[in-house]
Design an enzyme around this catalytic site. Structure first.
Site, PDB file in Angstrom:
ATOM      1  N   ASP A 108      52.697 -76.294   1.332  1.00  0.00           N
ATOM      2  CA  ASP A 108      51.982 -77.558   1.201  1.00  0.00           C
ATOM      3  C   ASP A 108      52.722 -78.603   2.015  1.00  0.00           C
ATOM      4  O   ASP A 108      53.956 -78.560   2.117  1.00  0.00           O
ATOM      5  CB  ASP A 108      51.918 -77.997  -0.264  1.00  0.00           C
ATOM      6  CG  ASP A 108      50.933 -77.181  -1.089  1.00  0.00           C
ATOM      7  OD1 ASP A 108      49.998 -76.596  -0.504  1.00  0.00           O
ATOM      8  OD2 ASP A 108      51.082 -77.153  -2.319  1.00  0.00           O
ATOM      9  N   ASP A 162      43.632 -76.065   0.697  1.00  0.00           N
ATOM     10  CA  ASP A 162      43.226 -76.787  -0.510  1.00  0.00           C
ATOM     11  C   ASP A 162      42.031 -77.692  -0.229  1.00  0.00           C
ATOM     12  O   ASP A 162      41.106 -77.799  -1.045  1.00  0.00           O
ATOM     13  CB  ASP A 162      44.385 -77.625  -1.049  1.00  0.00           C
ATOM     14  CG  ASP A 162      45.576 -76.786  -1.476  1.00  0.00           C
ATOM     15  OD1 ASP A 162      45.392 -75.605  -1.829  1.00  0.00           O
ATOM     16  OD2 ASP A 162      46.706 -77.316  -1.449  1.00  0.00           O
TER      17      ASP A 162
END
Length: 148
Positions: free
Chosen positions: A110, A129
């Protein structure tokens, strides 16, 4: 068309994660908009919002089961709505992008961080995401419009 969307989504996710690994994993942060938006490396060993930390095997199995279910649905019912097929393609590409990370890294890369000064931090996320969220919104809109 759906296959192209899935492939493009996976490639975009991989390229951005490889960039994050190279440029950000040493602790370097790139501030895009002061006190609001930056790129900051994070190894997410759980799922969305940090749930299921350290449950990599469970997350891999759940993702695989969902992908099998989606493929089965598409083969059996052959949905005609282009909007719905695109939304599901976004979800699949995002899920496969994060699945790749879980299998090969044992965590998800991330790096997108939205925050307000040092007061509020939204959980760090990635392109996969975004694809899952946009696809889910599209699927919800489709289901609400179709009344099913």
């Amino acid at each position: 068309m759906e296959v192209l969307i899935i492939i493009f989504g996976i490639i975009l996710d991989r390229i951005t994660k490889l960039w994050a690994l190279k440029e950000l994993s040493s602790g370097h942060e790139i501030e895009i908009i002061k006190n609001f938006f930056s790129f900051n490396y994070l190894e997410n060993r759980g799922a969305a919002f940090g749930i299921f930390q350290g449950k990599t095997v469970l997350l891999v199995l759940v993702t695989l089961l969902i992908m099998i279910g989606v493929i089965y649905y598409f083969i059996k019912y052959r949905p005609t709505s282009r909007f719905m097929r695109i939304g599901v393609s976004f979800i699949v590409s995002g899920a496969l992008g994060n699945l790749y990370d879980r299998i090969f890294y044992k965590y998800v890369v991330d790096f997108i961080l939205i925050h307000y000064k040092n007061v509020y931090y939204y959980p760090t996320f990635n392109i996969a995401d975004i694809l899952v969220v946009v696809g889910t919104i599209m699927l919800a809109i489709f289901l609400l419009r179709e009344g099913k």
